[in-house]
Design a protein around this motif. Structure first.
Motif, PDB file in Angstrom:
ATOM      1  N   SER A   1       0.810  -1.220   0.000  1.00  0.00           N
ATOM      2  CA  SER A   1       0.000   0.000   0.000  1.00  0.00           C
ATOM      3  C   SER A   1       0.843   1.269   0.000  1.00  0.00           C
ATOM      4  O   SER A   1       0.311   2.364  -0.200  1.00  0.00           O
TER       5      SER A   1
ATOM      6  N   TYR B   1       4.062   2.246  11.793  1.00  0.00           N
ATOM      7  CA  TYR B   1       2.628   2.005  11.618  1.00  0.00           C
ATOM      8  C   TYR B   1       2.023   1.359  12.861  1.00  0.00           C
ATOM      9  O   TYR B   1       0.999   1.797  13.403  1.00  0.00           O
TER      10      TYR B   1
ATOM     11  N   SER C   1      -6.183   2.728   8.400  1.00  0.00           N
ATOM     12  CA  SER C   1      -5.462   3.166   7.212  1.00  0.00           C
ATOM     13  C   SER C   1      -4.376   4.162   7.561  1.00  0.00           C
ATOM     14  O   SER C   1      -4.439   4.877   8.568  1.00  0.00           O
TER      15      SER C   1
ATOM     16  N   GLN D   1      -3.771   6.898   6.100  1.00  0.00           N
ATOM     17  CA  GLN D   1      -4.296   8.266   6.056  1.00  0.00           C
ATOM     18  C   GLN D   1      -4.912   8.670   7.397  1.00  0.00           C
ATOM     19  O   GLN D   1      -4.639   9.753   7.914  1.00  0.00           O
ATOM     20  N   ARG D   2      -5.739   7.779   7.968  1.00  0.00           N
ATOM     21  CA  ARG D   2      -6.348   8.114   9.253  1.00  0.00           C
ATOM     22  C   ARG D   2      -5.293   8.171  10.357  1.00  0.00           C
ATOM     23  O   ARG D   2      -5.365   9.002  11.274  1.00  0.00           O
TER      24      ARG D   2
END
Length: 384
Positions: free
Chosen positions: A35, A83, A100, A102-103
């Motif tokens: 991703s 992460y 995600s 982004q969040r």
């Protein structure tokens, strides 16, 4: 002078280990890496000229000289650990999985998180790259011997660089203190070496390297027509990658299991010293062109596995690594010193019963770093 090759008498063939005691592979790791911007598998390159010279069947180089836009494999561990660490820190989990990217970025920016890391170069740059993805700050501590090129590249990622007046081990300790004392507890340490055996972040670093081996398994089958690997040669540093190698092959069903051969610069051979002593042992480091491996102490979580999972430890001279970089570059592999150290180790080994190198051997060299500038020095040359 002690021998540069140590055959580990405590080595226990993985077939007699207990795989059920090892952590299961996390299938989410590779999906996460896929991703990220620019993901593609790093190549596995067959180098028949080297295989012929060494008298082995296959010499395969896992070429990590370009990984997710950076010239080293380190981003695999740094990205996954960041992460996971931020997901835990910010309490962002959905159905057991971290949310995600982004969040995660939105929450980290709102919290005012700053990522901290100690580095000899590539790990710190990878943490800084992740900070850039997330839009948060990064403060990277480096030992005073680190070259200006590496420092400049870390700054080029937008990170603040703190040059610490000490060696790598001292820098690791200073970074931990700085992260813990950062304003209102907003510092998050992303360390690829564990000071204690319960360090979750360092475990996530190791777990993040699994993507490399998932790719490699598919590539070996494609190139050779079998899944056979007889030997893997891996650079050490603090031992996180080496721990990941041993973990992967101990829990992967195959017979026979490959021997894992570790390589370090002679001026920073902490794994070899530990194996010789039979206990985790720190060494005083000196300058080496293998900047990213100039580490005097192993990661605490790695030693319990490495002491019985390594077949042999090889300590190499900078001059031999320099030659190996040129040999790999002549084969089209743009290796730097840490990446070429694996070939230098292979070239120092002779065939024989102890390591079972011979005409049927399938050897994988982990080339962990791309080409960079470095300065050759004699061991007697004073440090700056």
């Amino acid at each position: 002078m002690p021998s540069s090759i140590f055959i580990n008498q405590l080595y226990r063939p993985p077939s007699s280990s207990s795989p059920e005691t090892l952590p299961s592979p996390n299938t989410g790791v590779r999906a996460f890496h896929q991703s990220l911007p620019g993901y593609k598998p790093s190549p596995l390159v067959s180098v028949p000229a080297i295989a012929a010279r060494q008298g082995i069947r296959w010499c395969l180089v896992k070429d990590e000289t370009e990984r997710l836009g950076l010239p080293a494999f380190k981003i695999l561990g740094a990205s996954w650990a960041t992460y996971r660490a931020l997901g835990e820190r910010l309490g962002l989990r959905e159905n057991g999985d971290v949310v995600s990217l982004q969040r995660l970025a939105e929450a980290a920016k709102a919290e005012g998180v700053v990522l901290f890391a100690a580095t000899d170069g590539n790990h710190g740059r990878a943490v800084a790259r992740m900070a850039g993805y997330l839009g948060v700050g990064a403060r990277i501590y480096v030992p005073s011997l680190l070259d200006e090129e590496a420092i400049s590249k870390i700054r080029g990622e937008g990170a603040e660089v703190v040059v610490y007046d000490g060696d790598y081990d001292q820098t690791v300790l200073a970074t931990k203190v700085a992260a813990e004392n950062h304003a209102e507890g907003k510092g998050v340490l992303i360390s690829d070496t564990a000071l204690t055996v319960d360090d979750e972040t360092a475990n996530w670093i190791v777990e993040g390297y699994q993507t490399m081996f998932d790719e490699m398994e598919e590539q070996v089958l494609e190139i050779t027509g079998t899944r056979t690997i007889t030997h893997v040669v891996t650079p050490v540093g603090v031992g996180s990658l080496t721990q990941a190698v041993v973990t992967h092959f101990q829990r992967t069903p195959r017979s026979p299991k490959p021997m894992v051969i570790a390589v370090e610069p002679k001026s920073a051979a902490c794994l070899k010293a530990s194996l010789e002593a039979g206990e985790m042992t720190s060494v005083k480091t000196e300058y080496t062109i293998c900047t990213g491996m100039c580490c005097g102490t192993l990661s605490a979580i790695g030693w319990p596995m490495l002491k019985s999972g390594i077949s042999a430890a090889v300590a190499v001279e900078d001059s031999d690594v320099d030659t190996a970089t040129k040999n790999l570059q002549s084969c089209g592999i743009n290796a730097g010193p840490c990446g070429a150290a694996s070939l230098a180790a292979l070239e120092s080994l002779s065939s024989g019963e102890e390591l079972a190198l011979g005409p049927q051997s399938v050897v994988v060299l982990l080339c962990t770093e791309g080409r960079r500038g470095y300065e050759m020095r004699s061991n007697s040359q004073p440090e700056p």
